[in-house]
Design a protein around this motif. Structure first.
Motif, PDB file in Angstrom:
ATOM      1  N   UNK A  94       0.811  -1.224   0.000  1.00  0.00           N
ATOM      2  CA  UNK A  94       0.000   0.000   0.000  1.00  0.00           C
ATOM      3  C   UNK A  94       0.842   1.271   0.000  1.00  0.00           C
ATOM      4  N   UNK A  95       1.984   1.245   0.682  1.00  0.00           N
ATOM      5  CA  UNK A  95       2.857   2.414   0.698  1.00  0.00           C
ATOM      6  C   UNK A  95       3.491   2.633  -0.677  1.00  0.00           C
ATOM      7  N   UNK A  96       3.942   1.543  -1.297  1.00  0.00           N
ATOM      8  CA  UNK A  96       4.524   1.654  -2.635  1.00  0.00           C
ATOM      9  C   UNK A  96       3.482   2.134  -3.643  1.00  0.00           C
ATOM     10  N   UNK A  97       2.246   1.685  -3.463  1.00  0.00           N
ATOM     11  CA  UNK A  97       1.165   2.098  -4.357  1.00  0.00           C
ATOM     12  C   UNK A  97       0.892   3.596  -4.209  1.00  0.00           C
ATOM     13  N   UNK A  98       0.965   4.106  -2.983  1.00  0.00           N
ATOM     14  CA  UNK A  98       0.770   5.540  -2.760  1.00  0.00           C
ATOM     15  C   UNK A  98       1.837   6.362  -3.479  1.00  0.00           C
ATOM     16  N   UNK A  99       3.061   5.869  -3.474  1.00  0.00           N
ATOM     17  CA  UNK A  99       4.145   6.561  -4.179  1.00  0.00           C
ATOM     18  C   UNK A  99       3.838   6.618  -5.677  1.00  0.00           C
ATOM     19  N   UNK A 100       3.342   5.514  -6.223  1.00  0.00           N
ATOM     20  CA  UNK A 100       2.991   5.464  -7.643  1.00  0.00           C
ATOM     21  C   UNK A 100       1.824   6.398  -7.950  1.00  0.00           C
ATOM     22  N   UNK A 101       0.844   6.443  -7.065  1.00  0.00           N
ATOM     23  CA  UNK A 101      -0.299   7.325  -7.266  1.00  0.00           C
ATOM     24  C   UNK A 101       0.131   8.784  -7.229  1.00  0.00           C
ATOM     25  N   UNK A 102       1.044   9.108  -6.335  1.00  0.00           N
ATOM     26  CA  UNK A 102       1.557  10.477  -6.260  1.00  0.00           C
ATOM     27  C   UNK A 102       2.302  10.841  -7.546  1.00  0.00           C
ATOM     28  N   UNK A 103       3.057   9.887  -8.088  1.00  0.00           N
ATOM     29  CA  UNK A 103       3.819  10.143  -9.317  1.00  0.00           C
ATOM     30  C   UNK A 103       2.896  10.404 -10.500  1.00  0.00           C
ATOM     31  N   UNK A 104       1.852   9.596 -10.641  1.00  0.00           N
ATOM     32  CA  UNK A 104       0.955   9.769 -11.784  1.00  0.00           C
ATOM     33  C   UNK A 104       0.067  10.991 -11.590  1.00  0.00           C
ATOM     34  N   UNK A 105      -0.321  11.289 -10.352  1.00  0.00           N
ATOM     35  CA  UNK A 105      -1.134  12.475 -10.088  1.00  0.00           C
ATOM     36  C   UNK A 105      -0.379  13.743 -10.459  1.00  0.00           C
ATOM     37  N   UNK A 106       0.906  13.775 -10.141  1.00  0.00           N
ATOM     38  CA  UNK A 106       1.732  14.928 -10.483  1.00  0.00           C
ATOM     39  C   UNK A 106       1.844  15.092 -11.991  1.00  0.00           C
ATOM     40  N   UNK A 108      -0.321  14.342 -14.308  1.00  0.00           N
ATOM     41  CA  UNK A 108      -1.556  14.800 -14.959  1.00  0.00           C
ATOM     42  C   UNK A 108      -2.206  15.965 -14.217  1.00  0.00           C
ATOM     43  N   UNK A 109      -1.499  16.511 -13.239  1.00  0.00           N
ATOM     44  CA  UNK A 109      -2.000  17.638 -12.440  1.00  0.00           C
ATOM     45  C   UNK A 109      -3.385  17.347 -11.861  1.00  0.00           C
ATOM     46  N   UNK A 110      -3.445  16.302 -11.060  1.00  0.00           N
ATOM     47  CA  UNK A 110      -4.687  15.918 -10.403  1.00  0.00           C
ATOM     48  C   UNK A 110      -4.411  15.716  -8.914  1.00  0.00           C
ATOM     49  N   UNK A 111      -5.368  16.006  -8.029  1.00  0.00           N
ATOM     50  CA  UNK A 111      -5.188  15.690  -6.614  1.00  0.00           C
ATOM     51  C   UNK A 111      -4.977  14.196  -6.440  1.00  0.00           C
ATOM     52  N   UNK A 112      -4.037  13.820  -5.591  1.00  0.00           N
ATOM     53  CA  UNK A 112      -3.697  12.404  -5.462  1.00  0.00           C
ATOM     54  C   UNK A 112      -4.883  11.575  -4.993  1.00  0.00           C
ATOM     55  N   UNK A 243      -3.998  17.920 -18.286  1.00  0.00           N
ATOM     56  CA  UNK A 243      -4.171  18.695 -17.055  1.00  0.00           C
ATOM     57  C   UNK A 243      -5.587  18.419 -16.572  1.00  0.00           C
ATOM     58  N   UNK A 244      -5.714  17.399 -15.730  1.00  0.00           N
ATOM     59  CA  UNK A 244      -7.055  16.951 -15.348  1.00  0.00           C
ATOM     60  C   UNK A 244      -7.776  17.945 -14.463  1.00  0.00           C
ATOM     61  N   UNK A 245      -7.035  18.756 -13.726  1.00  0.00           N
ATOM     62  CA  UNK A 245      -7.690  19.797 -12.927  1.00  0.00           C
ATOM     63  C   UNK A 245      -8.373  20.804 -13.841  1.00  0.00           C
ATOM     64  N   UNK A 246      -7.717  21.147 -14.934  1.00  0.00           N
ATOM     65  CA  UNK A 246      -8.300  22.087 -15.880  1.00  0.00           C
ATOM     66  C   UNK A 246      -9.399  21.427 -16.712  1.00  0.00           C
ATOM     67  N   UNK A 247      -9.178  20.217 -17.191  1.00  0.00           N
ATOM     68  CA  UNK A 247     -10.173  19.523 -18.005  1.00  0.00           C
ATOM     69  C   UNK A 247     -11.436  19.205 -17.210  1.00  0.00           C
TER      70      UNK A 247
END
Length: 470
Positions: A94-106, A108-112, A243-247
């Motif tokens: 779960x911790x490693x998955x959070x790191x991956x989610x943070x990387x992909x969120x950054x 595409x500019x989306x909240x994690x 940019x998912x925040x904008x879209x």
């Protein structure tokens, strides 16, 4: 400075009946220096990937691939899991998955808290549609060039729920304005019939033919009409900027294994917080599902408790599967940062090179074949990593105008490309003609596309002589 490792010997045994064939490939591996980077189209960059030296990978868009550094990250995650299964799956993963989610969120500019992973875009589309509660009069809108598996999903939803569907018909090439106008007409048609356009499904980039869709405008149109937007961005992240925040779509799913260089299968599912209450279950339903209150005893969950949102926890563990492709994503992001082209680096370099290559490859292959590229008057269809080139074949003479025969010829061409030319190029019979989809990538050069053009010319000459009909 680039450095050289010892030779790597890959021994692959293949058994055909009673015969055993041993293939030996010897690759002189070049490792890259992150401080100097790897230029697009260079041998240094190409050597980071795992291709058979005899194979030209001209169809990256279908299944993607990944470099050695990402393979190493994949295997490291798998090794850590096998070394201490419970400790890893229950606590470390779960911790490693959070790191991956943070990387992909950054990326595409989306909240994690709005991003989770699913195996592929088809699973993501199914997850959303099968969570929506449809009532009498609800209509699912979708476009004629929807991915086949997703159209079958819509069909199944309509067979098993109160939902109905409306397909928006057209034939490429069409302008962006024409496509958006067709959508508006469909919405008006549904409302005039006293029905409710509940959700609309559309692509960022169509699979076949490979053309860009004005998805930004369609998201906005859905918002104006109060229609849920479900964006199939199978060809999205790593392919075009996001940019998912904008879209701000209502739902979006994007394969990471196609263009981002992650292992298969790995896809981003984006659901803004306003809609997370609609997505109650994963596919399949697993431990994260929260049943409606019934007054009975709670259902046992064997996993450790979490302080994360119900949405995130729901997708963290969906049955026992190999989730190493998800945790390998940060390695893919780091690899991409080292790629350069004409003074650019990272995402900018990759997207600039591949889109430039797609346009040039389309022109080169059409010149060799003396045909045309599939494009609209505005030139917007080709704003992606694909170029669709018409084959110099007469459908009336070869298929008698019958689509079934045309499809068989396309299948013959595809088989010959694999069996006799050690490559694959996606092919479709569309608008009364055969088209091939060229798929640009950082490890390819114009020399590859010149070879592709000449190969297609040779294959088409064989088809014209009747080989495909034998």
């Amino acid at each position: 400075m680039a450095s050289y490792n010892c030779r790597e010997f890959d021994f692959i045994a293949s058994i055909f009946g009673s015969k055993i064939c041993l293939f030996v490939t010897i690759n002189m591996l070049e490792t890259y220096d992150k401080t100097t980077g790897m230029e697009c189209g260079s041998e240094l960059l190409k050597n980071q990937f795992l291709f058979d030296p005899a194979y030209r990978n001209l169809n990256h868009g279908s299944f993607g691939t990944y470099p050695r550094s990402v393979r190493d990250a994949l295997r490291q995650s798998q090794d850590e899991c096998e070394a201490r299964p419970d400790a890893y799956i229950r606590y470390a993963y779960p911790k490693a998955l959070d790191v991956a989610r943070e990387a992909v969120a950054s990326l595409v500019n989306a909240p994690v808290q709005t991003v989770v992973f699913v195996p592929n875009a088809t699973t993501g589309i199914n997850t959303v549609l099968r969570n929506i509660t449809f009532t009498e009069g609800d209509i699912i809108l979708y476009f004629a060039t929807i991915y086949g598996a997703c159209e079958k999903t819509v069909t199944h939803i309509c067979e098993t729920t109160a939902a109905e569907s409306l397909k928006i018909d057209y034939t490429y090439p069409v302008s962006d304005d024409a496509l958006c106008e067709a959508f508006e007409k469909a919405v008006s048609q549904v409302k005039a019939a006293g029905q409710n356009p509940r959700i609309a499904i559309f692509d960022t980039i169509v699979s076949l033919p490979g053309v860009r869709v004005p998805f930004e405008r369609l998201i906005s149109a859905c918002r104006q009409h109060g229609i849920l937007s479900l964006v199939d961005a199978a060809h999205g992240i790593g392919h075009i900027p996001f940019d998912l925040t904008q879209l701000d779509p209502d739902f979006l799913v994007s394969n990471c294994h196609k263009w981002l260089y992650t292992p298969r299968g790995c896809a981003l599912l984006y659901v803004p917080e306003r809609n997370q209450g609609l997505i109650r279950s994963t596919l399949p339903t697993s431990h994260g599902f929260v049943p409606l209150p019934t007054g009975g005893a709670p259902i046992n969950n064997p996993l450790p408790p979490s302080t994360k949102s119900a949405f995130v926890v729901n997708f963290e563990f969906v049955g026992t599967v190999d989730n190493a492709p998800y945790t390998s994503l940060p390695a893919a992001v780091e690899f991409r940062k080292a790629i350069t082209w004409q003074g650019k680096s990272g995402e900018d370099a990759i997207m600039s090179y591949t889109q430039d290559q797609a346009r040039k490859a389309g022109k080169l292959v059409t010149k060799i074949l003396n045909t045309e590229v599939l494009e609209n008057a505005e030139g917007t269809l080709g704003n992606c990593n694909f170029a669709n080139v018409k084959l110099p074949l007469d459908p009336t003479m070869l298929a008698g105008g019958e689509t079934g025969k045309a499809v068989k010829i396309a299948q013959w061409i595809a088989n010959k490309l694999v069996d006799e030319y050690s490559t694959f190029i996606a092919i479709i019979f569309h608008a009364g003609a055969w088209w091939v989809r060229l798929s640009a990538q950082v490890y390819l050069t114009m020399e590859d596309w010149e070879w592709a053009g000449n190969t297609l010319k040779d294959v088409c000459e064989r088809v014209s002589k009747g080989e495909a009909s034998e």
